[in-house]
Design an enzyme around this catalytic site. Structure first.
Site, mmCIF file in Angstrom:
data_model
loop_
_atom_site.group_PDB
_atom_site.id
_atom_site.type_symbol
_atom_site.label_atom_id
_atom_site.label_comp_id
_atom_site.label_asym_id
_atom_site.label_seq_id
_atom_site.Cartn_x
_atom_site.Cartn_y
_atom_site.Cartn_z
ATOM 1 N N THR A 143 32.884 10.400 -5.699
ATOM 2 C CA THR A 143 31.626 10.760 -5.011
ATOM 3 C C THR A 143 32.041 11.480 -3.721
ATOM 4 O O THR A 143 32.276 12.681 -3.750
ATOM 5 C CB THR A 143 30.747 9.518 -4.697
ATOM 6 O OG1 THR A 143 31.516 8.569 -3.976
ATOM 7 C CG2 THR A 143 30.200 8.915 -5.963
ATOM 8 N N LYS A 165 37.762 4.956 -7.725
ATOM 9 C CA LYS A 165 36.977 5.828 -6.844
ATOM 10 C C LYS A 165 36.501 4.948 -5.694
ATOM 11 O O LYS A 165 36.206 3.762 -5.861
ATOM 12 C CB LYS A 165 35.815 6.467 -7.566
ATOM 13 C CG LYS A 165 34.570 5.648 -7.603
ATOM 14 C CD LYS A 165 33.455 6.320 -6.842
ATOM 15 C CE LYS A 165 33.100 5.551 -5.597
ATOM 16 N NZ LYS A 165 32.528 6.326 -4.545
ATOM 17 N N THR A 176 33.769 -0.849 -1.984
ATOM 18 C CA THR A 176 32.858 -0.152 -2.885
ATOM 19 C C THR A 176 33.600 0.796 -3.703
ATOM 20 O O THR A 176 34.024 1.832 -3.225
ATOM 21 C CB THR A 176 31.868 0.724 -2.208
ATOM 22 O OG1 THR A 176 30.989 -0.133 -1.639
ATOM 23 C CG2 THR A 176 31.106 1.543 -3.220
ATOM 24 N N GLU A 256 35.881 7.423 4.400
ATOM 25 C CA GLU A 256 35.023 8.477 4.940
ATOM 26 C C GLU A 256 35.230 8.715 6.430
ATOM 27 O O GLU A 256 35.043 7.818 7.245
ATOM 28 C CB GLU A 256 33.557 8.109 4.710
ATOM 29 C CG GLU A 256 33.136 8.242 3.257
ATOM 30 C CD GLU A 256 31.732 7.709 2.998
ATOM 31 O OE1 GLU A 256 31.191 7.051 3.887
ATOM 32 O OE2 GLU A 256 31.216 7.961 1.895
ATOM 33 N N ASN A 375 27.621 9.969 6.880
ATOM 34 C CA ASN A 375 26.651 8.980 6.433
ATOM 35 C C ASN A 375 25.267 9.140 7.043
ATOM 36 O O ASN A 375 24.416 8.276 6.879
ATOM 37 C CB ASN A 375 27.205 7.579 6.697
ATOM 38 C CG ASN A 375 28.343 7.264 5.748
ATOM 39 O OD1 ASN A 375 28.148 7.162 4.547
ATOM 40 N ND2 ASN A 375 29.549 7.172 6.289
ATOM 41 N N SER A 380 23.081 8.845 0.990
ATOM 42 C CA SER A 380 24.271 8.506 0.204
ATOM 43 C C SER A 380 24.304 7.011 -0.039
ATOM 44 O O SER A 380 23.506 6.278 0.478
ATOM 45 C CB SER A 380 25.538 8.973 0.915
ATOM 46 O OG SER A 380 25.655 8.333 2.168
#
Lengths: 380, 380
Positions: A143, A165, A176, A256, A375, A380
């Site tokens: 993603t 992932k 996650t 991220e 974010n 998302s």
């Protein structure tokens, strides 16, 4: 080589929507033994509810993964979408039963999946299956991941391979992430589950990138037995551990917006639970995470975070090192903080609780403007 | 009017270092009754250790506050610095005892205070004391606060006034903040403490800006009795509650880098504890806080946050509204999220647990690049 490093597995990754977003992994046996570990979030996505159900008999013959939506908080309709996906996969694969097909999803919560594309995608993926498709499968499940993540560990005549992932919302009770690990070793269900739980407990469960726990986390381990080799448990467990460690470290490195990978070693804790509680409290301190982004060895924020826990410790016996410099000794000012070199991507905190002999390591990341941007700029 | 709105009090705010950074509040009686509430962090700054000790007898005659350093994690030397400060204040004020002088500090953890400046500052502040010095005192205790914060509530012939500092590290067990509240009402120690604890429990304790708990949080309530009026408990408690609510709301509005003030109402909880646990979990979800910054009504992240708690609820009975639009009903997709207007500074989330009749409100802020910048660009 990812999930197709082990014999007996084929895989594919294809575009069901705008980009690579649907993967299929098929176990052609002779075994179809499987084990799974799932999010501990009480709000579970429909695919997690499905997977927990179908894995109850210890067998999986195929896994469908999609990265275009989490199918979480979608009610009974969402669960029907999972069932339709599994039935579609069973239908296009010879001799498979929907009750042995796992479905893993990731993406936005609270949105129904475009089922026409998903079902067409499953057909397309089945037609694309190949014994070296592991790489394309790993690519299709991304993603916000900037890279795809695979790992392999080799035994004596058998192999363990995996893909993952995950780039955000990494927190306990699994980061996650979707992870599929395969092996051609001949392992029974009990040892498969035991090896997987032991490995996830000290790898994925100790990655805490942003303190947020997902509704979709899933780790599956599938055995084909195609090597014909039945390894000793210890050797097999070590290989699973190695693949999980490798993938977990890759998740941290790709978090991220992060600019630092932060390893928090808690030592001399009264118990492993204490060590984990303290490590997580430090990992979740936004002020500290900002300071680390600024390469500031702000040990005061570490002590403030330790002080919020229920772990056994005396404030005036705490010691904290940053990259090996003991900037806090006895709960007070230690070595000169200006001597700490924090320029590298990896930063190591050591918190010595002076309360026992147990230890644990938690991984996290810094908090950056890029994380906020990633974010906040879109759903998302 | 701040802390000098009530008769019997004088105050001053002066520059001990580069800017206004030292305040003094003096109670000239006839009463010197006092109550305090302190951080629940187990790593307590030296001034907190001192205050808890000197307030044990229920009396305070003066309060010294400095904003140039937290004097936390400074060991026995740090505690001696507090004692020296209190003794200096008692020495320059007629008829005061160091054992009745509170000291409150805020700023960087793990650094000794420049005691020569602090002691000279106390002298200077004592010389500057005036019956309308409350405003300058409120200005001197600011750190990253963009505005100074004061509040007043009037009774029948008596008054409650207060000042607060706090802009970051706002979390439970008190937001990071120093608060001094004064009254000229004639109130005994028991009712003073009871009114203060009741008010902080539902105001400062329910502000959770960034989940980080400070080592220095202190709220003091001092009564001079100078009005000669002894109010009924309920009326007095309501005035204290009003001042605490006012100051707590100002803390939220001035949180570091924030662009949104977020009110989280948890309703139909099985208990107040459940409501608070769920509210805090939502307030601390970094992904949600980023989404709110982007004006994205991301209710999926609210459900994911609720799912990590131990509160009583069934996932398929949860309802969530954003600014009055029920975007999630029965744990699934509700009204159209595109109809939510999030352009204002204040955003209200309502989470209906459908599990009982209890409720609680938690305040937090969004997570922004400005917050990251403010907490990474320099040590704080």
């Amino acid at each position: 080589m990812s999930v197709t490093a082990a014999r007996g597995f084929s895989a594919a990754g294809i575009k069901a929507g705008g980009g690579p977003d649907l993967a299929l992994v098929v176990n052609s046996g002779p075994l179809t033994t499987a084990a799974g570990v799932f999010t501990s979030n009480r709000v579970k996505a429909a695919p997690v509810v499905w997977c927990e159900r179908v894995i109850a008999n210890g067998a999986l013959s195929a896994v469908v993964l999609n990265s275009g939506g989490a199918n979480a908080c979608t009610g009974p309709d969402g669960l029907e979408d999972v069932r339709a996906t599994a039935e579609k996969a069973a239908g296009v694969l010879d001799g498979h039963d929907a009750a042995d097909v796992a479905v893993l999803s990731t993406g936005l919560i609270g949105v129904r999946l475009p089922m026409d594309r998903v079902l067409t995608g499953v057909e397309k993926a089945a037609a694309d299956l190949s014994a070296d498709g592991g790489e394309t499968a790993a690519i299709a499940i991304r993603t916000t991941d900037s890279v795809h993540k695979t790992a392999v560990a080799e035994g004596d005549g058998w192999i363990v391979g995996g893909m993952a992932k995950g780039a955000g919302m990494l927190a306990p009770g699994l980061a996650t992430m979707l992870v599929v690990i395969t092996t051609d070793a001949h392992v029974d269900g009990e040892n498969l589950g035991r090896a997987l739980r032991a490995a996830t407990r000290t790898t994925f469960d100790r990655v805490d990138s942003d303190g947020c726990m997902s509704t979709n986390d899933t780790v599956l381990l599938l055995a084909s037995g195609a090597s014909g080799v039945e390894p000793a448990y210890e050797g097999f467990a070590a290989a699973v551990q190695s693949v999980c460690e490798d993938l977990a470290r890759q998740l941290v490195a790709d978090a991220e917006g992060a600019s630092k990978d932060i390893r928090i070693d808690i030592v001399h804790a009264a118990s492993e639970d204490d060590a984990v509680e303290v490590g997580r409290s430090i990992a979740r301190n936004n002020l500290l995470k900002c300071a680390l982004h600024g390469e500031d060895p702000n040990w005061g924020r570490v002590l403030a975070a330790i002080g919020t826990t229920s772990a056994a410790f005396e404030p005036d016996r705490l010691n904290v090192a940053v990259n090996g410099v003991w900037v806090c000794r006895g709960g007070s000012i230690g070595e000169d903080r200006d001597t700490v070199d924090m320029r590298g991507r990896e930063v190591v905190f050591t918190a010595d609780l002076a309360a026992g002999d147990d230890a644990a390591t938690i991984w996290t990341n810094d908090l950056t403007a890029a994380y906020v941007h990633e974010n906040s700029a879109y759903s998302s």
